[in-house]
Design a protein around this motif. Structure first.
Motif, short mmCIF file in Angstrom:
data_model
loop_
_atom_site.label_atom_id
_atom_site.label_comp_id
_atom_site.label_asym_id
_atom_site.label_seq_id
_atom_site.Cartn_x
_atom_site.Cartn_y
_atom_site.Cartn_z
N ASP A 72 1.22 5.17 1.83
CA ASP A 72 0.74 6.00 2.93
C ASP A 72 0.36 7.34 2.30
O ASP A 72 1.24 8.15 2.00
CB ASP A 72 1.83 6.22 3.99
CG ASP A 72 2.14 4.96 4.80
OD1 ASP A 72 1.71 3.86 4.40
OD2 ASP A 72 2.83 5.09 5.82
N HIS A 97 4.65 -0.23 -0.15
CA HIS A 97 5.43 -0.97 0.83
C HIS A 97 4.50 -1.88 1.63
O HIS A 97 3.28 -1.67 1.62
CB HIS A 97 6.18 -0.01 1.77
CG HIS A 97 5.24 0.89 2.52
ND1 HIS A 97 4.71 2.04 1.94
CD2 HIS A 97 4.71 0.81 3.76
CE1 HIS A 97 3.90 2.61 2.81
NE2 HIS A 97 3.87 1.89 3.93
N ARG A 113 4.12 10.12 11.92
CA ARG A 113 3.72 10.91 10.76
C ARG A 113 3.25 12.27 11.18
O ARG A 113 2.86 12.48 12.32
CB ARG A 113 2.56 10.22 10.02
CG ARG A 113 2.85 8.79 9.72
CD ARG A 113 1.74 8.16 8.95
NE ARG A 113 2.08 6.74 8.85
CZ ARG A 113 1.19 5.77 8.81
NH1 ARG A 113 -0.09 6.06 8.82
NH2 ARG A 113 1.59 4.54 8.74
N HIS A 153 0.84 -1.19 0.00
CA HIS A 153 0.00 0.00 0.00
C HIS A 153 0.88 1.24 0.00
O HIS A 153 2.09 1.15 0.20
CB HIS A 153 -0.89 0.02 1.25
CG HIS A 153 -0.09 0.18 2.52
ND1 HIS A 153 0.56 -0.87 3.13
CD2 HIS A 153 0.19 1.29 3.26
CE1 HIS A 153 1.21 -0.42 4.18
NE2 HIS A 153 1.01 0.89 4.29
#
Ligand code: MD3
Ligand code: FE
Length: 213
Positions: free
Chosen positions: A133, A187, A210, A131
């Protein structure tokens, strides 16, 4: 294996133009990080969330900070409240934000102030499919990942879906920072093999820091 270019002077290896691997960077605070994860989980317990498609994720998650990442039938998003408790997520421990900011700085991303720490827990067999991010607002901020407990094979793809990803084993204490051109790479994590870790038993944890807003 991806091409590993070692920058010996800075104890880091390059995985791509915007990505650095710091082997063992979090080793000396490993126990403190695990204790903090235990305290976070007392407030916001680990849970297996459902994807918008209705499938239960194999990794269990919790989080801390001003907001954390959630998924349910309505989609993926960041939420200031833990949907499981209806309350705010626990505050981000100072050790977490300091570690994330320090290592981001060493990777060439000064001024990183994470508002999210997603905590993933992998029991043997748990995985995370490939996927990107991309639920954050500003992709100029990097993402910082700290691996604890059982080793796992990290899958590192390209900027588009398809092709076979590079593989790299991440171990207890390893820290990855990625941003810049690599920020939107696909990743994932291959199914975690069973094993025994002295500190976590049969479990791998990953912290991802994040800046969502
Ligand atoms: C992406 N977690 O929570 S982070 C996630 O180990 C997530 O729990 C995984 O992906 C985990 O969204 C992997 C590690 C990571 C490391 C380097 C990357 C993701 C990366 C480099 C480029 C793109
Ligand atoms: Fe991810």
């Amino acid at each position: 294996m991806p091409d590993l270019f070692s920058d010996l002077a800075n104890n880091r290896e390059s995985l791509g133009p915007g990505t650095w691997l710091f082997r063992g960077y979090a080793l000396d605070v490993g126990d403190q990080l695990l204790e903090a994860i235990g305290r976070i989980a007392e407030v916001s317990p680990f849970r297996r969330m459902k994807t918008p498609g209705g499938r239960e994720m194999s990794a269990a998650m919790t989080g801390c900070g001003a907001r954390s990442w959630v998924t349910d039938r309505r989609g993926y998003r960041y939420s200031e409240l833990d949907p499981e408790t209806g309350r705010h997520w626990p505050a981000m421990p100072a050790l977490f934000s300091r570690l994330a900011a320090d290592v981001a700085d060493r990777a060439g991303y000064p001024g990183f102030g994470p508002d999210v720490c997603l905590v993933n827990r992998y029991q043997p067999g748990a995985r995370m499919g490939l996927h990107q991010d991309r639920d954050e607002q500003d992709y100029r901020w990097p993402v910082v990942s700290v691996s604890l407990g059982l080793p796992a094979t990290f899958l590192w793809g390209g900027l588009r879906r398809g092709g076979s990803p590079a593989r790299l084993v991440l171990e207890h204490g390893d820290v990855l920072v990625w941003g810049g051109e690599d920020r939107l790479r696909y990743h994932g994590i291959a199914p975690v093999p069973d094993g025994r870790c002295k500190v976590t038993g049969h479990v791998r944890y990953n912290l991802t820091f994040r800046r969502a807003l």
